[in-house]
Motif scaffolding. Structure first.
Motif, PDB file in Angstrom:
ATOM      1  N   SER A  19     -37.537 -10.270  13.143  1.00 43.23           N
ATOM      2  CA  SER A  19     -37.780  -8.849  13.154  1.00 43.23           C
ATOM      3  C   SER A  19     -36.421  -8.108  13.436  1.00 43.23           C
ATOM      4  O   SER A  19     -35.893  -6.999  12.688  1.00 43.23           O
ATOM      5  CB  SER A  19     -38.621  -8.160  13.953  1.00 43.23           C
ATOM      6  N   LEU A  20     -35.707  -8.544  14.366  1.00 49.86           N
ATOM      7  CA  LEU A  20     -34.227  -7.969  14.582  1.00 49.86           C
ATOM      8  C   LEU A  20     -33.194  -8.341  13.471  1.00 49.86           C
ATOM      9  O   LEU A  20     -32.634  -7.566  13.243  1.00 49.86           O
ATOM     10  CB  LEU A  20     -33.634  -8.777  15.995  1.00 49.86           C
ATOM     11  N   GLU A  23     -34.241  -5.840  10.626  1.00 43.59           N
ATOM     12  CA  GLU A  23     -33.749  -4.682  11.262  1.00 43.59           C
ATOM     13  C   GLU A  23     -32.288  -4.391  10.941  1.00 43.59           C
ATOM     14  O   GLU A  23     -31.704  -3.430  10.657  1.00 43.59           O
ATOM     15  CB  GLU A  23     -34.341  -4.010  12.539  1.00 43.59           C
ATOM     16  N   LEU A  42     -38.977  -4.644   6.230  1.00 39.07           N
ATOM     17  CA  LEU A  42     -40.342  -5.288   6.431  1.00 39.07           C
ATOM     18  C   LEU A  42     -40.044  -6.618   5.401  1.00 39.07           C
ATOM     19  O   LEU A  42     -40.971  -7.735   5.436  1.00 39.07           O
ATOM     20  CB  LEU A  42     -41.410  -4.510   6.301  1.00 39.07           C
ATOM     21  N   ALA A  45     -38.377  -9.534   6.718  1.00 40.73           N
ATOM     22  CA  ALA A  45     -39.391 -10.067   7.964  1.00 40.73           C
ATOM     23  C   ALA A  45     -40.474 -10.798   7.174  1.00 40.73           C
ATOM     24  O   ALA A  45     -40.484 -11.961   7.678  1.00 40.73           O
ATOM     25  CB  ALA A  45     -39.735  -9.001   8.599  1.00 40.73           C
TER      26      ALA A  45
ATOM     27  N   ILE B  39     -39.187  -4.489  21.005  1.00 38.12           N
ATOM     28  CA  ILE B  39     -37.744  -5.146  20.580  1.00 38.12           C
ATOM     29  C   ILE B  39     -37.052  -4.749  19.416  1.00 38.12           C
ATOM     30  O   ILE B  39     -35.959  -4.386  19.419  1.00 38.12           O
ATOM     31  CB  ILE B  39     -37.697  -6.641  21.391  1.00 38.12           C
ATOM     32  N   ALA B  40     -37.982  -4.759  18.416  1.00 37.08           N
ATOM     33  CA  ALA B  40     -37.620  -4.609  16.992  1.00 37.08           C
ATOM     34  C   ALA B  40     -37.170  -3.321  17.092  1.00 37.08           C
ATOM     35  O   ALA B  40     -36.143  -3.127  16.123  1.00 37.08           O
ATOM     36  CB  ALA B  40     -38.671  -4.845  15.897  1.00 37.08           C
ATOM     37  N   ILE B  42     -35.205  -1.653  18.650  1.00 36.92           N
ATOM     38  CA  ILE B  42     -33.736  -1.380  19.348  1.00 36.92           C
ATOM     39  C   ILE B  42     -32.777  -0.955  18.195  1.00 36.92           C
ATOM     40  O   ILE B  42     -32.078  -0.413  18.153  1.00 36.92           O
ATOM     41  CB  ILE B  42     -33.317  -2.641  19.978  1.00 36.92           C
ATOM     42  N   VAL B  43     -32.872  -1.685  17.192  1.00 39.42           N
ATOM     43  CA  VAL B  43     -31.846  -1.711  16.146  1.00 39.42           C
ATOM     44  C   VAL B  43     -31.650  -0.334  15.347  1.00 39.42           C
ATOM     45  O   VAL B  43     -30.779   0.371  15.404  1.00 39.42           O
ATOM     46  CB  VAL B  43     -32.253  -2.865  15.188  1.00 39.42           C
ATOM     47  N   ASN B  44     -32.867   0.099  14.982  1.00 38.23           N
ATOM     48  CA  ASN B  44     -32.955   1.389  14.300  1.00 38.23           C
ATOM     49  C   ASN B  44     -33.631   2.482  15.109  1.00 38.23           C
ATOM     50  O   ASN B  44     -33.991   3.722  14.454  1.00 38.23           O
ATOM     51  CB  ASN B  44     -33.417   1.221  12.976  1.00 38.23           C
ATOM     52  N   VAL B 107     -39.920   6.088  18.887  1.00 39.69           N
ATOM     53  CA  VAL B 107     -40.333   4.857  18.076  1.00 39.69           C
ATOM     54  C   VAL B 107     -40.211   4.970  16.653  1.00 39.69           C
ATOM     55  O   VAL B 107     -40.874   5.775  16.168  1.00 39.69           O
ATOM     56  CB  VAL B 107     -41.948   4.487  18.556  1.00 39.69           C
ATOM     57  N   LEU B 110     -40.655   2.552  10.638  1.00 38.08           N
ATOM     58  CA  LEU B 110     -40.652   1.222  10.016  1.00 38.08           C
ATOM     59  C   LEU B 110     -40.602   0.073  10.926  1.00 38.08           C
ATOM     60  O   LEU B 110     -40.989  -1.126  10.631  1.00 38.08           O
ATOM     61  CB  LEU B 110     -39.597   1.173   8.951  1.00 38.08           C
ATOM     62  N   ALA B 111     -39.792   0.305  12.309  1.00 36.49           N
ATOM     63  CA  ALA B 111     -39.615  -0.741  13.103  1.00 36.49           C
ATOM     64  C   ALA B 111     -40.795  -1.411  13.479  1.00 36.49           C
ATOM     65  O   ALA B 111     -40.924  -2.684  13.936  1.00 36.49           O
ATOM     66  CB  ALA B 111     -38.767  -0.189  14.218  1.00 36.49           C
ATOM     67  N   VAL B 112     -41.746  -0.555  13.728  1.00 30.19           N
ATOM     68  CA  VAL B 112     -43.191  -1.042  14.198  1.00 30.19           C
ATOM     69  C   VAL B 112     -43.824  -2.075  13.043  1.00 30.19           C
ATOM     70  O   VAL B 112     -44.784  -2.854  13.596  1.00 30.19           O
ATOM     71  CB  VAL B 112     -44.347   0.310  14.193  1.00 30.19           C
ATOM     72  N   THR B 114     -42.287  -3.860  10.804  1.00 25.94           N
ATOM     73  CA  THR B 114     -41.282  -5.164  10.739  1.00 25.94           C
ATOM     74  C   THR B 114     -42.016  -6.205  11.309  1.00 25.94           C
ATOM     75  O   THR B 114     -42.465  -7.368  10.594  1.00 25.94           O
ATOM     76  CB  THR B 114     -39.748  -4.797  10.892  1.00 25.94           C
TER      77      THR B 114
END
Lengths: 273, 162
Positions: A19-20, A23, A42, A45, B39-40, B42-44, B107, B110-112, B114
């Protein structure tokens, strides 16, 4: 649910790292013809996940054992829930706009029947498929629709095989396809973007997520409104979609199949003799 | 035609998969997947501490929704209950809705998702890969037409109504 397998730390660490990375790559925009394709984190991922899947390359067994991968199914259902909660939180504040768009939201459920106008004739007339067609094309083949087919025909029937095929394709590529299609149609500027947002609501949780996410990226100014509309539409799909597909879509698919399929026409003629 | 056991998802299995039927296990697993999303993010999205209250709010909404689904006298999918809880808590007249919405802005939407797709990629089973090879290209084409038809059909109706 086997907790020991589901709490496997390698699985979760792999997911976090994937995921990191996804992103960090971020959103890519690829111009294509008159529109633009949006590639979202996504996608990457998912692709990283598939590439690391031990069933695809047995060498990956060392990172994640097959038993863990087999058991991980329920995690998808659970992991989507925080997203659903985030989604719902876009609806609350926009409740007035949603009520104002009420009739459009409710009637677009009937748009689901569009699948039959396009996919059913093609499957029967061009691909010469048999009764699999009915299972495959009467709905978008998510869990509630499978339950209906399973109940009426059984999953080992041709109808059952049809719907399971679409279900698997949907699981593998549905999310990606929805996001690509939505982002592209939005960039073409034919439809009201709010209409596209409502149309995003037809799919499963991750399809809706990808689809509305792509729209929000394509039209950042309308972000909150678009998310609220697709969220509301998705909720309605859960509430009414089952009934639309059971009482309208399935009988309609049967009807149309009988009128198009050469073998079904033949059978009908024999019965009349 | 070779159907084999690969195709079957029977009702018992679906029952077993429903997260609201095993609240204890779900609570634990939900915490793990929330950490992955946190954690995901963090980036965006936002730094860990800033996003923490928002993630906790999401966790609480999900558990509340599942709890309601467990005791509700009629069946709705758990996603519908979770969604309803979250809508209710962010409605303009709900006490503290301002704070909740504010925390959730940290939050990233989209990060949720991924990590969900990473789980999905890793969880595809041999059954699904095999089935995919068996059902082959015809069903892939039909599936894409099904998705296109549904999406465009809904969009056309909604477009005309708006």
């Amino acid at each position: 649910m086997d907790l020991k397998l589901l709490l496997n730390w390698r699985l979760h660490l792999t997911v976090i790292l994937a995921s990191l990375l996804a992103e960090w790559i971020g959103i890519l925009r690829i111009p294509m013809g008159p529109g633009t394709l949006l590639l979202l984190p996504l996608f990457y991922a998912f692709i990283i996940g598939v590439l690391l899947n031990p069933h695809l390359f047995s060498g990956m067994n060392r990172i994640i054992p097959k038993s863990v991968s087999n058991a991980a199914g329920p995690l998808i259902l659970i992991a989507i829930l925080p997203f659903i909660a985030k989604f719902g939180s876009t609806i609350g504040p926009a409740i007035e706009q949603i009520i104002a768009a009420g009739p459009a939201l409710i009637l677009q459920e009937l748009g689901n029947l569009g699948t039959m106008l396009l996919a059913l004739p093609f499957a029967v007339l061009v691909l010469r498929m048999g009764r699999e067609t009915i299972g495959a094309t009467y709905s978008i083949a998510r869990e509630p629709n499978i339950a209906i087919i399973s109940d009426k025909y059984g999953l080992r029937s041709p109808e059952g095989i049809g719907i399971m095929g679409v279900y698997v394709v949907g699981t593998m590529f549905g999310t990606l396809y929805f996001a690509l299609m939505a982002g592209y149609l939005a960039s073409l500027d034919i439809f009201d973007v709010r209409a596209l947002a409502m149309a995003c609501g037809v799919g499963s949780g991750s399809m809706v997520a990808a689809c509305s996410g792509a729209l929000a990226e394509a039209m950042p100014g309308m972000r909150d409104e678009l998310l609220a509309f697709s969220g509301a539409s998705n909720l309605l799909t859960y509430a009414t979609g089952l009934y639309v597909s059971l009482f309208i879509a399935l009988p309609a698919a049967e009807w149309l199949y009988k009128r198009l399929s050469p073998t079904a026409l033949q059978e009908a003629r024999n019965e009349n003799l | 035609m070779k159907t084999s056991d690969t195709v079957t998802i029977d009702n018992e299995q679906l029952q077993e998969l429903r997260p609201e039927n095993q609240l204890g296990k779900t609570a634990l697993l939900l915490a793990v997947v929330c950490v992955a999303a946190w954690i995901a993010n963090i980036v965006n999205g936002a730094p860990l501490l800033q996003a923490l209250p928002g993630m906790i709010v999401l966790y609480a909404m999900v558990m509340l929704g599942l709890g309601i689904g467990r005791v509700a006298p009629f069946y709705l999918p758990s996603v519908a209950w979770v969604s309803l809880v979250s809508i209710l808590m962010t409605l303009p007249f709900f006490p503290g809705n301002g704070w909740i919405v504010e925390q959730l802005t940290h939050v990233n939407f989209l990060a949720v998702v991924t990590p969900v797709l990473a789980y999905a990629g890793l969880a595809l089973t041999g059954r699904e890969f095999t089935m995919f090879r068996q059902t082959g290209w015809k069903l892939v084409i039909v599936s894409l037409l099904v998705f296109t038809g549904t999406f465009v059909g809904s969009a056309v109706v909604a477009h005309l109504m708006l």
